[in-house]
Design an enzyme around this catalytic site. Structure first.
Site, PDB file in Angstrom:
ATOM      1  CG  ASP A 268      42.964  40.355  25.167  1.00 27.88           C
ATOM      2  OD1 ASP A 268      43.106  40.081  26.382  1.00 27.88           O
ATOM      3  OD2 ASP A 268      43.349  41.436  24.691  1.00 27.88           O
TER       4      ASP A 268
HETATM    5  C1  BGC Z   1      44.491  42.909  27.548  1.00 28.72           C
HETATM    6  C2  BGC Z   1      45.646  41.943  27.388  1.00 28.72           C
HETATM    7  C3  BGC Z   1      46.005  41.378  28.736  1.00 28.72           C
HETATM    8  C4  BGC Z   1      44.790  40.686  29.305  1.00 28.72           C
HETATM    9  C5  BGC Z   1      45.034  39.998  30.624  1.00 28.72           C
HETATM   10  C6  BGC Z   1      43.335  42.298  28.309  1.00 28.72           C
HETATM   11  O1  BGC Z   1      42.364  43.244  28.620  1.00 28.72           O
HETATM   12  O2  BGC Z   1      44.076  43.348  26.273  1.00 28.72           O
HETATM   13  O3  BGC Z   1      46.737  42.591  26.791  1.00 28.72           O
HETATM   14  O4  BGC Z   1      47.095  40.514  28.612  1.00 28.72           O
HETATM   15  O5  BGC Z   1      43.772  41.656  29.481  1.00 28.72           O
HETATM   16  O6  BGC Z   1      45.181  40.884  31.653  1.00 28.72           O
END
Ligand code: BGC
Length: 739
Positions: A268
């Site tokens: 993530d």
């Molecule tokens: C979130 C993810 C997301 C990623 C990209 C993160 O903060 O937890 O679910 O896909 O950002 O935007």
């Protein structure tokens, strides 16, 4: 059939061959480049980015949605980098792109895989027309805490429902073939346990015993892996003392060794560099090591892999062969997506974004997501003929942006159709509409507007309140500790309820709110979630009876926040509560002794039941269930039984019912939930019509992880229910026997 299998084999072989042909030509720096995802978008220095792409240091970009820029950057990758490897262009396309569908939790209320699939399909087509080839969805974290803002993005509390709908979403995004125009790679996230964060605070610690993890939280991920989801994303959370992004148990033991997953795993956002903030590592180098060794293939936005993998390889801590494994999985996806053949996007190859057909699909999804929670004296549907004036009041009645919900980076509020607009469009000229926003936001505390609302209510035959939470109150990092209607909304409802007019409340929100403080003040309660672009027309058609509501709650509605976590698939405990065993705090005698009542599992001030149970939802018609039976009471392991029920529409209009099948395994090597959803079907019947609804249940469907973490179906006795919610009492029995 045979030749199809052969063709697939050949395709797989040719992907593998092509991967190897590339891999042998790659330098270590180029390999590490394929494990790096960077941010695109307007804030990024394009020259530096292009240089990095040309040098083979970038595999993927996220958040670049300008088509010309995407094509230009692809051209740099394809024409300027040594091996011409195209880019993965990623974006959070969660419940629509420009045309916004209901939030995933709303879509889950439809219990309709086709709705979820078509939502993802439309989103994929719109996103692909902008050069996007990878989305970070579905989010299949089982979510049992409505304080958690990301419950909006989930498919609810149930592992089976989440598995079925999650797979439908994957199917919609990925299509029949990833190489087809309009197919984009999906991503099962967040692996794993993210939804169980303590106190519903986003990013918080999670502690989930392995047995619970496997029986509940991992199930949708296993299903997604079996369905061929292209990628996984690791969770931000600390799971049982090891942040998920560093968990060898999750990413190597479970995902690769047990499930044989062959896609790739992305971290993530900065979750690798955050390992040191968690306190698992002392610096970025250690973080890169922990994540790489655990099995994370691609790093999102932070650069610990780029900065430290060379040294870690040099030090002998990470093998080159481990890096090759990661690179193989990334290259394989690029090949399967057809990016080497078609790296560029021409929007003319796609239908117009937000075309009438897509809008219609968004409307159908919104319609099926609406849940009628209360309808006293058949206050709904409204008949326009005997109502000459309507008061439409509330901050969500005409809020084109707020009805879209969380994760709508690309959602276009200009095309949103609000409930106020739709009602004005639907009803005839001789009905007066008195509209008052009453509150600036759902959080406002301005008492003055309540008196204005009261004046308006007095002049009207019926009062429709549009309340809830605006978009910003749910979603990532937007958790709440108090999940009552915010601001002055409760006061507003109470004031309107005193007028002696029918009060209809329509709630637009990103989570199940606690409504016990207002439920008695309204005649009807329609839950609309954040219904997306076409929420207005869908709501209007239900309010005025053009359609009967058919959604069911995909998550339990607590009475008060202190009941959380509350979900239907709980364990029985040694002292289960019953209606008789519960005593309310107001009924306790002075000087009552500890053991004089109760001694079962309940709250003195909230009992043991929720306000609305999982799977609940009313219709304008009425359904009766009878003649429940199974075709055999004794089922040998390895076989299926057929459970059937007679469903009759005994009301006065055509309507759809979501028929649900639950089981309970009475005795297990580990204790089993009191009910588990094992099947559901949407059945539409005319008034007066009946049909037999059947489900086939295989003994594999009854399997669970035992104390040894083995997936087993045990011999023994089972209860089986079919009905219109998880509280159904229509029950039969069967036993499973060893062969
Ligand atoms: C979130 C993810 C997301 C990623 C990209 C993160 O903060 O937890 O679910 O896909 O950002 O935007």
């Amino acid at each position: 059939m045979k030749s199809n299998t052969k063709r697939k084999r050949l395709l797989v072989d040719s992907v593998a061959d092509r991967v190897e042909q590339l891999l042998v030509q790659m330098t270590m720096s180029e390999k590490i480049g394929q494990l790096s995802q960077l941010q695109g978008g307007s804030g990024v220095d394009q020259d530096i980015l292009k240089e990095a792409i040309a040098a083979g240091q970038v595999s993927s970009l996220l958040n670049e949605v300008d088509l010309d820029t995407v094509n230009e950057l692809q051209r740099v990758a394809v024409e300027k980098s040594r091996l011409g490897i195209p880019l993965l262009i990623a974006r959070d396309v969660i419940h629509g792109f420009e045309t916004v569908f209901p939030i995933p939790l709303g879509q889950a209320a439809s219990f309709n895989p086709e709705v979820v699939k078509s939502g993802a399909r439309v989103a994929a087509l719109e996103a692909a027309s902008k050069g996007i080839n990878w989305t970070f969805a579905p989010m299949i974290d089982v979510s049992r805490d409505p304080r958690w803002g990301r419950i909006a993005e989930s498919l609810g509390e149930d592992p089976y429902l989440t598995s079925v709908l999650g797979n439908a979403m994957i199917d919609g995004f990925q299509g029949d073939d990833l190489a087809d125009a309009g197919s984009i790679a999906a991503c099962a996230k967040h692996f794993a346990g993210y939804g169980a964060s303590e106190a519903g605070i986003d990013y918080n610690t999670t502690n989930i015993p392995e047995n619970e993890l496997r029986n509940v939280h991992l199930r949708p991920f296993k299903a997604a892996s079996e369905a061929g989801v292209a990628t996984f994303m690791s969770s931000f959370g600390d799971l049982n003392g090891v942040p998920a992004t560093a968990s060898k148990f999750l990413h190597t033991q479970v995902l690769r060794d047990e499930w044989h997953y062959d896609g790739f795993v992305v971290s993530d956002w900065e979750s690798i560099s955050q390992l040191s903030i968690h306190g698992l590592t002392a610096n970025d180098k250690e973080s890169a090591y922990e994540a790489a060794a655990a099995g994370i293939d691609m790093e999102m936005t932070s650069t610990t892999y780029r900065d430290h993998l060379p040294d870690l390889i040099e030090d002998g801590l990470i093998n080159e062969s481990e890096i090759d494994g990661k690179v193989r999985a990334v290259l394989a996806l690029k090949i399967k997506l057809g990016l080497f053949e078609n790296p560029y996007t021409d929007s003319k190859d796609y239908e117009q974004i937000s075309n009438p057909e897509y809008m219609q699909e968004a409307k159908s999804a919104a319609l099926e997501s609406l849940v009628l929670l209360k309808n006293e004296n058949q206050s709904l549907p409204l008949s326009v003929s005997d109502k000459k004036s309507l008061a439409i009041i509330g901050p969500m009645a005409d809020a084109p942006y707020e009805q879209l919900g969380t994760w709508i980076f690309d959602g276009e509020q200009k095309i949103s159709q609000t409930p106020l607009q739709a009602i004005e469009h639907l009803i005839t000229d001789d009905v007066d509409i008195h509209y008052l926003k009453a509150m600036d936001t759902t959080r406002s505390r301005d008492d003055g507007s309540i008196s204005q609302a009261v004046e308006l209510g007095k002049k009207s035959d019926v009062i429709i309140l549009f309340l809830g939470e605006e978009s910003i109150l749910s979603g990532e990092a937007h958790s709440r500790a108090d999940i009552d209607l915010p601001g002055n909304q409760v006061e507003l409802i109470k004031a309107m309820s005193k007028l002696g007019k029918p009060v209809i409340a329509v709630i637009l929100a990103g989570r199940p709110l606690t409504l016990s403080n207002i439920v008695d003040d309204v005649d009807a309660l329609l839950y609309a979630w954040h219904p997306g672009t076409m929420g207005g027309p869908a709501i209007a058609e239900v309010l005025f009876g053009l359609e009967s509501p058919s959604g069911k709650t995909p998550v339990t509605f607590p009475k008060v926040v202190g009941q959380i976590p509350i979900y239907y698939g709980k364990k029985n405990t040694g002292k289960p509560a019953t209606d008789e065993s519960c005593v309310h705090i107001d009924e306790i005698d002075a000087k009552a002794e500890q053991t004089s009542f109760g001694m079962t599992a309940f709250h003195l001030d909230a009992g043991y039941k929720p306000l609305f149970e999982f799977g609940y939802g009313l219709s304008y018609s009425e359904f009766n269930y009878s003649d429940l039976h199974v075709n055999t009471n004794s089922l040998t392991i390895g076989n299926s039984l057929r459970a059937s029920v007679k469903l009759s529409n005994i009301g006065s209009c055509r309507a759809t019912e979501i028929v649900q099948l639950y089981v309970r395994d009475l005795v297990g090597n580990v204790t089993r939930p009191v009910k588990e959803l094992k099947g559901f079907k949407r059945i539409t019947l005319d008034a007066g019509e009946s049909t037999v609804v059947s489900f086939d249940i295989h003994t594999d469907d009854l399997a669970f992880y035992n104390r040894e973490m083995k997936l087993v179906t045990e011999a023994g006795d089972f209860h089986l229910w079919i009905g219109g919610s998880s509280a159904t009492e229509l029950r039969t029995e069967f036993s499973v026997t060893k062969p």
